[in-house]
Design an enzyme around this catalytic site. Structure first.
Site, PDB file in Angstrom:
ATOM      1  N   ASP A 176      -5.015  -1.206   7.207  1.00  0.00           N
ATOM      2  CA  ASP A 176      -6.062  -2.028   6.586  1.00  0.00           C
ATOM      3  C   ASP A 176      -5.582  -2.710   5.304  1.00  0.00           C
ATOM      4  OD1 ASP A 176      -8.821  -2.910   6.480  1.00  0.00           O
ATOM      5  OD2 ASP A 176      -9.080  -1.555   4.784  1.00  0.00           O
ATOM      6  N   ARG A 200     -22.065 -14.633  19.959  1.00  0.00           N
ATOM      7  CA  ARG A 200     -22.729 -14.135  21.162  1.00  0.00           C
ATOM      8  C   ARG A 200     -24.236 -14.067  20.990  1.00  0.00           C
ATOM      9  NH1 ARG A 200     -18.102  -9.736  22.260  1.00  0.00           N
ATOM     10  NH2 ARG A 200     -18.538  -9.418  20.072  1.00  0.00           N
ATOM     11  N   LYS A 237     -11.854   0.504  -9.110  1.00  0.00           N
ATOM     12  CA  LYS A 237     -11.287  -0.609  -8.352  1.00  0.00           C
ATOM     13  C   LYS A 237     -10.265  -1.300  -9.252  1.00  0.00           C
ATOM     14  CE  LYS A 237     -12.509  -4.932  -5.992  1.00  0.00           C
ATOM     15  NZ  LYS A 237     -11.948  -4.747  -4.656  1.00  0.00           N
ATOM     16  N   LYS A 281      -7.350 -10.890   9.927  1.00  0.00           N
ATOM     17  CA  LYS A 281      -6.772  -9.606  10.258  1.00  0.00           C
ATOM     18  C   LYS A 281      -7.803  -8.764  11.017  1.00  0.00           C
ATOM     19  CE  LYS A 281      -6.791  -6.443   6.895  1.00  0.00           C
ATOM     20  NZ  LYS A 281      -8.031  -5.781   6.402  1.00  0.00           N
ATOM     21  N   HIS A 320      -2.000  -6.794   2.633  1.00  0.00           N
ATOM     22  CA  HIS A 320      -2.175  -7.168   1.225  1.00  0.00           C
ATOM     23  C   HIS A 320      -1.067  -6.605   0.317  1.00  0.00           C
ATOM     24  CE1 HIS A 320      -5.915  -8.272   2.890  1.00  0.00           C
ATOM     25  NE2 HIS A 320      -6.565  -7.150   2.706  1.00  0.00           N
ATOM     26  N   LYS A 353      -9.291   4.289  -0.654  1.00  0.00           N
ATOM     27  CA  LYS A 353     -10.733   4.126  -0.863  1.00  0.00           C
ATOM     28  C   LYS A 353     -11.211   5.276  -1.749  1.00  0.00           C
ATOM     29  CE  LYS A 353     -11.545   0.980   2.551  1.00  0.00           C
ATOM     30  NZ  LYS A 353     -11.841  -0.396   2.157  1.00  0.00           N
ATOM     31  N   ASP A 358      -4.409 -13.863   4.882  1.00  0.00           N
ATOM     32  CA  ASP A 358      -4.404 -12.638   4.095  1.00  0.00           C
ATOM     33  C   ASP A 358      -5.085 -13.045   2.803  1.00  0.00           C
ATOM     34  OD1 ASP A 358      -3.791 -10.730   2.103  1.00  0.00           O
ATOM     35  OD2 ASP A 358      -2.163  -9.971   3.343  1.00  0.00           O
ATOM     36  N   HIS A 359      -6.316 -12.619   2.607  1.00  0.00           N
ATOM     37  CA  HIS A 359      -7.085 -13.220   1.517  1.00  0.00           C
ATOM     38  C   HIS A 359      -6.489 -12.904   0.141  1.00  0.00           C
ATOM     39  CE1 HIS A 359      -9.094  -9.281   1.223  1.00  0.00           C
ATOM     40  NE2 HIS A 359      -9.514  -9.646   0.031  1.00  0.00           N
ATOM     41  N   LYS A 414      -5.971 -15.218  -3.966  1.00  0.00           N
ATOM     42  CA  LYS A 414      -6.403 -14.801  -5.314  1.00  0.00           C
ATOM     43  C   LYS A 414      -5.550 -15.533  -6.352  1.00  0.00           C
ATOM     44  CE  LYS A 414      -7.913 -10.185  -3.835  1.00  0.00           C
ATOM     45  NZ  LYS A 414      -9.338 -10.066  -4.060  1.00  0.00           N
ATOM     46  N   GLU A 465      -9.508   1.129  -4.521  1.00  0.00           N
ATOM     47  CA  GLU A 465     -10.924   0.742  -4.421  1.00  0.00           C
ATOM     48  C   GLU A 465     -11.780   1.943  -4.748  1.00  0.00           C
ATOM     49  OE1 GLU A 465     -11.839  -2.199  -1.078  1.00  0.00           O
ATOM     50  OE2 GLU A 465     -10.341  -0.866  -0.219  1.00  0.00           O
TER      51      GLU A 465
HETATM   52  C1  BG6 Z   1     -10.013  -6.062   3.359  1.00  0.00           C
HETATM   53  C2  BG6 Z   1     -10.107  -4.663   3.891  1.00  0.00           C
HETATM   54  O1  BG6 Z   1      -8.946  -6.753   3.954  1.00  0.00           O
HETATM   55  O2  BG6 Z   1      -9.821  -6.025   1.942  1.00  0.00           O
HETATM   56  C3  BG6 Z   1     -11.219  -3.895   3.195  1.00  0.00           C
HETATM   57  O3  BG6 Z   1     -10.354  -4.699   5.284  1.00  0.00           O
HETATM   58  C4  BG6 Z   1     -11.052  -3.953   1.698  1.00  0.00           C
HETATM   59  O4  BG6 Z   1     -11.239  -2.532   3.634  1.00  0.00           O
HETATM   60  C5  BG6 Z   1     -10.860  -5.391   1.228  1.00  0.00           C
HETATM   61  O5  BG6 Z   1     -12.202  -3.390   1.102  1.00  0.00           O
HETATM   62  C6  BG6 Z   1     -10.502  -5.434  -0.244  1.00  0.00           C
HETATM   63  O6  BG6 Z   1     -10.505  -6.751  -0.694  1.00  0.00           O
HETATM   64  P1  BG6 Z   1     -10.728  -7.087  -2.240  1.00  0.00           P
HETATM   65  O7  BG6 Z   1     -10.557  -8.563  -2.309  1.00  0.00           O
HETATM   66  O8  BG6 Z   1     -12.107  -6.615  -2.582  1.00  0.00           O
HETATM   67  O9  BG6 Z   1      -9.686  -6.319  -2.982  1.00  0.00           O
END
Ligand code: BG6
Length: 516
Positions: A259, A63, A369, A172, A264, A364, A201-202, A206, A240
């Site tokens: 989230d 935008r 982490k 997502k 995940h 969080k 879903d990233h 990994k 995290e």
């Molecule tokens: C995202 C969440 O999908 O994954 C975030 O929306 C989170 O809140 C993140 O911090 C964590 O990803 P990674 O790869 O750092 O574990």
């Protein structure tokens, strides 16, 4: 093609993508946070490693009223700040020439006419057809108009070289609950065939998550004991240390269950617990994931006895630094009862897992982490090494460390050298960094390339996301009815609320202290 030439992409790694078709990626949400932190840096890394198709082009669509030059500047800064590969003028220049920008409203049909014209113009100037890859990385409120306009404009039906149908990647959150996820699936499949749809879903990108399949099915020593006869419980931790940063607006509407757990963490569970697929084909793997998700028993949800715990962080110390609580974060409304921590106790009602608790937690501002899956095996019969002052005998545990310090650890008991027989638990480690070096591709690199070549193995199918929402939606409804009641707190820098410990005590378990 001769049979020996047909190699499965999963086995071939990123290098196979040298053969990816000419592609134009169109990113909706081009000036957003994900584009800046992940998408553009990943494309740059791939370019540096010579993995992008030679005829690759990128159109950012958003935008904001930017031009090509402003967007290139934005991309350059994104790469300097976030790319795995160091910024280098010689790698940047050829990529910069392939980057374009289109400004427009997502619900305005004119945007899609302009987009189609821009694509036509680029194809004319390069004298080739391209595979179109739409990447929807916008707030969910505009998913619907984008999808509908891609359909109405005919862009969703574009066919590229070698019959490559246009593809759409969707970020997502994929819905807010079961009914909104179903609705979104319906909107998508009105405009695209399921085969064209890549729900991202990233975590699946990994390396360590992909390795789960290899650990389980390329070894013969784990699978025979991977079941209720030998396993006492399974714990999945996705912790995290960060708070919500500048994302409170999004996060307060979401919370840890939506989230992190619905997507995940649930994917980690599915890969850990599923049956061996009949092949490495995308559908075969996804069929098994859906089957195991469908076998999860509905959770017990009552004020006295719930399989779900939620908490919100208060001020505390993380990494030696004092941090404030969630309620003090910018953008969090004073009435918020959003959870920043969730723990679930699940049971999978099938032949392999009946009666074995699966504990999931994500939060969080936790102590550190760390994402890991730990499989806790049953204790040996207590007939020999029983004197507790001499024999420290722990339950065998296998820990699959997703991140950081990626690796696998096996805990077993050993005799302490000496004339007297004394025992203690010892650890055997496999570390990715030691064996393979540490510069592995980012999850988004892998996923972007897979989508370019049409390999959906590491993406979520529509029925899979619905199966997962079916498990967590009753929890969301229950918490919604409870309001603030039952919302625990935990000190930043801790491992979560005490109630989450109790979830395990009921079955004589305790959380593993996640980490090395
Ligand atoms: C995202 C969440 O999908 O994954 C975030 O929306 C989170 O809140 C993140 O911090 C964590 O990803 P990674 O790869 O750092 O574990």
């Amino acid at each position: 093609m001769a049979q020996e030439d047909i190699r499965h992409p999963f086995l071939e790694g990123l290098s196979r993508h040298r053969g990816a078709p000419s592609t134009i990626i169109i990113i909706f949400g081009a000036s957003g946070d994900l584009t800046r932190r992940k998408l553009i840096p990943s494309l740059y890394n791939l370019g540096t490693d010579n993995l992008l198709p030679a005829d690759f082009l990128l159109i950012g669509c958003g935008r904001k009223n930017l031009g090509d030059d402003n967007f290139r500047q934005f991309a350059r800064e994104a790469i300097s700040e976030h790319a795995r590969r160091t910024f280098d003028e010689d790698s940047w220049r050829p990529l910069a020439e392939k980057i374009f920008y289109l400004a427009g409203g997502y619900d305005d049909p004119q945007t899609y006419k302009d987009l189609a014209e821009k694509i036509e113009g680029l194809e004319r100037s390069t004298s080739r057809q391209h595979h179109l890859l739409f990447y929807i990385s916008t707030p969910p409120a505009v998913f619907k108009p984008i999808l509908q306009n891609l359909g109405a404009s005919g862009l969703s039906r574009a066919i590229g070289p070698d019959g490559h149908a246009a593809t759409v990647i969707i970020e997502k959150p994929f819905g807010r609950d079961l009914s909104t996820a179903r609705e979104l699936n319906q909107i998508i499949t009105n405009e695209f065939d399921e085969k064209q749809v890549y729900r991202i879903d990233h975590y699946l990108g990994k390396e360590t998550v992909q390795d789960l399949l290899v650990q389980r099915f390329a070894n013969s020593i784990f699978e025979p004991i991977w079941n209720r006869r030998f396993v006492d419980c399974v714990q999945i931790t996705v912790a995290e240390d960060l708070g919500v940063g500048t994302r409170a607006g999004y996060y307060d509407q979401s919370g840890a269950l939506r989230d992190m757990i619905q997507n995940h963490t649930m994917q980690l569970l599915a890969l850990t617990a599923m049956e061996p697929p009949v092949s490495l084909d995308a559908e075969a793997i996804r069929d098994e994931k859906v089957k195991v998700l469908k076998a999860i028993q509905p959770l017990t949800l009552s004020a006295e006895n719930a399989d779900a715990v939620r908490g919100q962080f208060t001020e505390g110390i993380v990494g030696g630094r004092k941090v404030s609580g969630y309620m003090q974060a910018d953008g969090v409304p004073p009435t918020s009862h959003t959870e920043t921590y969730t723990a679930l106790r699940l049971f999978i009602n099938n032949w392999r897992w009946q009666g074995v608790p699966f504990y999931l937690r994500s939060g969080k501002r936790m102590a550190r982490k760390v994402s890991e899956i730990s499989v806790h095996f049953k204790r040996p019969p207590g007939v020999l090494f029983t004197e507790s002052d001499k024999f420290d005998v722990a339950a065998n545990t296998m820990v699959i460390r997703i991140q950081p310090d990626e690796g696998v650890m096996l805990l077993f008991n050993s005799k302490i050298p000496g004339l007297e027989t004394r025992t203690q638990p010892v650890k055997m480690h496999f570390r990715y960094a030691t064996t393979y070096g540490s510069n592995t591709p980012e999850a988004y690199e892998r996923l972007l390339l897979d989508a370019m070549t049409g390999d959906a193995t590491l993406f979520i199918r529509g029925d899979e996301t619905e199966a997962s929402w079916k498990i967590v939606t009753p929890v969301l409804d229950f918490w919604n009815d409870c309001g603030k009641r039952g919302l625990e707190t935990y000190v930043s820098g801790s491992w979560g609320p005490l109630a989450a410990e109790r979830l395990l005590w009921d079955y004589g378990h305790q959380w593993r202290r996640a980490g090395p």
